[in-house]
Write a protein that holds these residues in place. Sequence first.
Motif, mmCIF file in Angstrom:
data_model
loop_
_atom_site.group_PDB
_atom_site.id
_atom_site.type_symbol
_atom_site.label_atom_id
_atom_site.label_comp_id
_atom_site.label_asym_id
_atom_site.label_seq_id
_atom_site.Cartn_x
_atom_site.Cartn_y
_atom_site.Cartn_z
ATOM 1 N N ASP A 61 14.431 -13.618 -11.034
ATOM 2 C CA ASP A 61 13.539 -12.983 -11.997
ATOM 3 C C ASP A 61 13.474 -13.883 -13.221
ATOM 4 O O ASP A 61 14.416 -13.939 -14.009
ATOM 5 C CB ASP A 61 14.076 -11.601 -12.379
ATOM 6 N N LYS A 75 13.216 -9.894 2.826
ATOM 7 C CA LYS A 75 12.260 -8.985 2.177
ATOM 8 C C LYS A 75 12.951 -8.166 1.084
ATOM 9 O O LYS A 75 12.371 -7.898 0.028
ATOM 10 C CB LYS A 75 11.648 -8.038 3.210
ATOM 11 N N GLN A 131 13.412 -9.918 -2.383
ATOM 12 C CA GLN A 131 12.144 -9.970 -3.100
ATOM 13 C C GLN A 131 11.769 -8.596 -3.637
ATOM 14 O O GLN A 131 11.272 -8.461 -4.763
ATOM 15 C CB GLN A 131 11.030 -10.500 -2.176
ATOM 16 N N TRP A 132 12.018 -7.563 -2.828
ATOM 17 C CA TRP A 132 11.731 -6.190 -3.254
ATOM 18 C C TRP A 132 12.583 -5.802 -4.450
ATOM 19 O O TRP A 132 12.086 -5.157 -5.386
ATOM 20 C CB TRP A 132 11.998 -5.233 -2.084
ATOM 21 N N ALA A 181 11.030 -7.374 -7.564
ATOM 22 C CA ALA A 181 9.724 -6.806 -7.901
ATOM 23 C C ALA A 181 9.842 -5.348 -8.347
ATOM 24 O O ALA A 181 9.216 -4.927 -9.326
ATOM 25 C CB ALA A 181 8.791 -6.918 -6.698
ATOM 26 N N ARG A 182 10.636 -4.567 -7.627
ATOM 27 C CA ARG A 182 10.792 -3.153 -7.960
ATOM 28 C C ARG A 182 11.434 -2.976 -9.333
ATOM 29 O O ARG A 182 10.982 -2.161 -10.140
ATOM 30 C CB ARG A 182 11.651 -2.485 -6.891
ATOM 31 N N TYR A 187 11.526 -5.095 -11.814
ATOM 32 C CA TYR A 187 10.586 -5.510 -12.845
ATOM 33 C C TYR A 187 9.544 -4.416 -13.074
ATOM 34 O O TYR A 187 9.250 -4.054 -14.218
ATOM 35 C CB TYR A 187 9.899 -6.818 -12.459
ATOM 36 N N GLY A 188 8.975 -3.895 -11.988
ATOM 37 C CA GLY A 188 7.929 -2.883 -12.121
ATOM 38 C C GLY A 188 8.394 -1.655 -12.871
ATOM 39 O O GLY A 188 7.676 -1.114 -13.726
ATOM 40 N N SER A 225 2.124 -1.925 -9.633
ATOM 41 C CA SER A 225 2.169 -1.359 -8.277
ATOM 42 C C SER A 225 3.494 -1.603 -7.580
ATOM 43 O O SER A 225 3.960 -0.768 -6.787
ATOM 44 C CB SER A 225 1.024 -1.939 -7.440
ATOM 45 N N ASP A 226 4.133 -2.754 -7.850
ATOM 46 C CA ASP A 226 5.398 -3.085 -7.187
ATOM 47 C C ASP A 226 6.481 -2.055 -7.473
ATOM 48 O O ASP A 226 7.466 -1.973 -6.728
ATOM 49 C CB ASP A 226 5.884 -4.466 -7.632
ATOM 50 N N VAL A 262 6.628 0.391 -4.328
ATOM 51 C CA VAL A 262 6.770 -0.075 -2.943
ATOM 52 C C VAL A 262 8.136 0.344 -2.407
ATOM 53 O O VAL A 262 9.159 0.100 -3.054
ATOM 54 C CB VAL A 262 6.607 -1.595 -2.861
ATOM 55 N N GLU A 270 11.687 0.518 -0.289
ATOM 56 C CA GLU A 270 12.691 -0.488 0.063
ATOM 57 C C GLU A 270 12.627 -0.847 1.541
ATOM 58 O O GLU A 270 12.586 0.041 2.399
ATOM 59 C CB GLU A 270 14.080 0.052 -0.274
#
Length: 382
Positions: A261, A286, A289-290, A293-294, A296-297, A358-359, A362, A364
Amino acid sequence: MSVLSTVSEFVGYDQTASNAVSITVNGNQISGWGRVSIRMGVDIMPWTAMLETTLYQPDTGASVDIPAGAACVLSIGGDTVLTGYVQSVSEELTPQEHVYRVVIASRSVDLVECSAEFSTYQMNNTTALGIAQQVCQPFGISVSAVGGAGDIQIQQFSVILTETAYEVIERVCRLAGCIFYDQPDGTIVLSPVGTTVASGGVQQGVNMERLVSLSSLEGRFSSVQAIIQNPAILFTPPADGDKHAQQMQAQTAPVNASASDPGVPRRRPLLIPVELADDNYSVARKRVQWEVARRYGRSQVIEATVSSWRDGSGTLWAPNTLIPLTRASSSRNDLLLGELELVQGEDGTHANMVLMPSDAFVPEPLVLPAEQNEVTAAVSRD
């Protein structure tokens, strides 16, 4: 029971036709509510509403008789917003006024509060959508899917006897990589994270009344690394050269799953375990990365209040839609509407929104149960 179409006369509040809130109970449509709060969202189940009226002239002959537990439909103008049940009814009497308050919950309240019931607690060779439909069937709730959500095949899925129906659906939707939420007609939908853009959106100087933005480092990490769960035995003390680093490398190099990040300025590492059945480490790659992103979102939150319940095309705001946010500088950012509260009272009509990238929504990535079972069986055979 009389239809309270004239309650607005009592409370001195006049509603426009498009924003007139009414509930239909036992064949009677009741409108003219002086105070309204309707709460909906992607992460909110059940959707709920609170309706309140104050009768300053109790001798007018108007009466209200709404039984707790009754099925009802809440509408705004000609649009159905919530289908469910009357949860509670309360009255407050003083010499000056008569306050009548009704709380409503969508039909999914039974999924959240009640235990799941099945003829068998293990399902084989079905889809995530099929499992969700089975768990909702005893409650008379239909489940649909859009955008191919829930189509993933699940070879084996076991329900824990003490789980609620909601918990079963939440687990299976995580496996399917989709989200689920209430619909205005009382059904549930399985869906990918939304891509539909609302007309007009939130615009500073146009319909924006208030905006609070949050940017946080809480819960974020500079790097996320997947690590094999075997014991790392240190044959020499960690301070002895780079032995500790070598042992860590041995546990992480085969996976080759890491993410960073760039918004985290100092060293903040996070290690996550590789799941047992993830033999090619595809889920681990995956997952890292999730995680970035999660996190941060969820750390970038906008709370906005707008002056209307409807977008530029006259459509009611809806969860899981992208809301264009335009600042005075004309910069635009499309954020997902995660939570929505429609409020109405003496100070007018407002919509309170919680917006995030949006992330943030999503699900897990998880290893499917069938793969776990196959690996376990292979280990047992050996």
